[in-house]
Each structure stands twice: as structure tokens, then as C-alpha cells.
Design a protein around this motif. Structure first.
Motif, PDB file in Angstrom:
ATOM      1  N   VAL A  93      53.118  55.306  73.166  1.00 21.37           N
ATOM      2  CA  VAL A  93      52.935  56.574  72.472  1.00 21.37           C
ATOM      3  C   VAL A  93      51.540  57.089  72.748  1.00 21.37           C
ATOM      4  N   GLU A  94      51.460  58.259  73.401  1.00 28.36           N
ATOM      5  CA  GLU A  94      50.174  58.866  73.719  1.00 28.36           C
ATOM      6  C   GLU A  94      49.696  59.760  72.582  1.00 28.36           C
ATOM      7  N   SER A  95      48.391  59.934  72.521  1.00 30.31           N
ATOM      8  CA  SER A  95      47.787  60.868  71.589  1.00 30.31           C
ATOM      9  C   SER A  95      46.424  61.270  72.133  1.00 30.31           C
ATOM     10  N   GLY A  96      45.850  62.293  71.545  1.00 28.44           N
ATOM     11  CA  GLY A  96      44.503  62.702  71.897  1.00 28.44           C
ATOM     12  C   GLY A  96      44.397  63.938  72.758  1.00 28.44           C
ATOM     13  N   SER A 118      44.618  58.315  74.085  1.00 24.61           N
ATOM     14  CA  SER A 118      44.987  56.970  73.676  1.00 24.61           C
ATOM     15  C   SER A 118      46.463  56.738  73.936  1.00 24.61           C
ATOM     16  N   CYS A 119      46.797  55.510  74.237  1.00 17.21           N
ATOM     17  CA  CYS A 119      48.178  55.098  74.434  1.00 17.21           C
ATOM     18  C   CYS A 119      48.386  53.813  73.651  1.00 17.21           C
ATOM     19  N   THR A 129      51.213  63.765  76.466  1.00 16.45           N
ATOM     20  CA  THR A 129      50.336  64.545  75.609  1.00 16.45           C
ATOM     21  C   THR A 129      49.683  65.629  76.459  1.00 16.45           C
TER      22      THR A 129
END
Length: 124
Positions: free
Chosen positions: A5-8, A21-22, A118
Motif C-alpha cells: 500500500v503506497e502513500s505520500g 511510503s510503501c 499514488t
């Protein structure tokens, strides 16, 4: 087995920075590879940066000196620090992983686990 799950991601002006982030759930067994790929509209997905279980890193020429890949094993998280961003960095960024790999690198066909992506948008 491994969920990513990616974010940022977000929007930033040229010259700015973002940290992606992953978060990985599940377990890696041996000889894993993790990497960041990106895909802009109308273009093929391309490798950006990768890291192997032995710590070896690989970067695309277009991001060398600007992006840094890292991982926090305690948090089971992969990072991509993106500095000096350019409009041409605009793309959907994906985290990828593979276990029991023969070799890593930036070929997308090496990887068999992918996050949802993302979005990174860099304005001039």
C-alpha cells in the motif's frame, strides 16, 4: 502473499520534495526485490528505483542524484525520497515486490506484487 500500500503522493511545485511510503504486509522469505515504478498518461510503466534484500540499489538515470530509495525493516516499509522534483516526474507511482528472485533491477516483468499507486504531480 505480500500486500503493498503506497502513500505520500501529492502535488508539489518544481524543485520541491515528496517522500513516498510503501507499507508491506505478509512475509518475504528470501532473495526479495522491492522497487518503485511510475507511469505517466500515454506512456509505459518505467522503473525508478529498486533495492534487493542484500541492500543493492538501482536507480534510473533520470532520477540519480535526486531520488533515494530506502527501507525500514522494523516497520516493514519501503520509502522513496524525491528531491528536486521536475514536471517530467509527474506520474502514478507504484510500489512493487517479488520473492524468490534471481535478480532485481528495474525491469517491471521481474515483479509480481504491486500496490495500487499514488499520484505525484509536479507543476512548473
Amino acid at each position: 502473499q505480500v500486500r503493498l500500500v503506497e502513500s505520500g503522493g501529492g502535488s508539489v511545485q518544481a524543485g520541491g520534495s515528496l517522500r513516498l511510503s510503501c507499507a508491506a504486509s505478509g512475509y518475504f522469505y528470501t532473495r526479495y526485490c522491492m522497487g518503485w515504478f511510475r507511469q505517466a498518461p500515454g506512456k509505459e510503466r518505467e522503473g525508478v528505483a529498486g533495492v534487493a534484500s542484500d541492500g543493492t540499489t538501482t536507480y534510473a538515470d533520470s532520477v540519480k542524484g535526486r531520488f533515494t530509495i530506502g527501507k525500514d525493516n522494523a516497520k516493514n516499509t519501503l520509502y522513496l525520497q524525491m528531491n528536486s522534483l521536475k514536471p517530467e516526474d509527474t506520474a502514478m507511482y507504484y510500489c512493487a515486490a517479488v520473492d524468490f528472485a534471481y535478480r532485481c533491477g528495474l525491469r517491471k516483468d521481474v515483479y509480481n506484487r504491486w500496490g495500487q499507486g499514488t499520484q505525484v504531480t509536479v507543476s512548473s
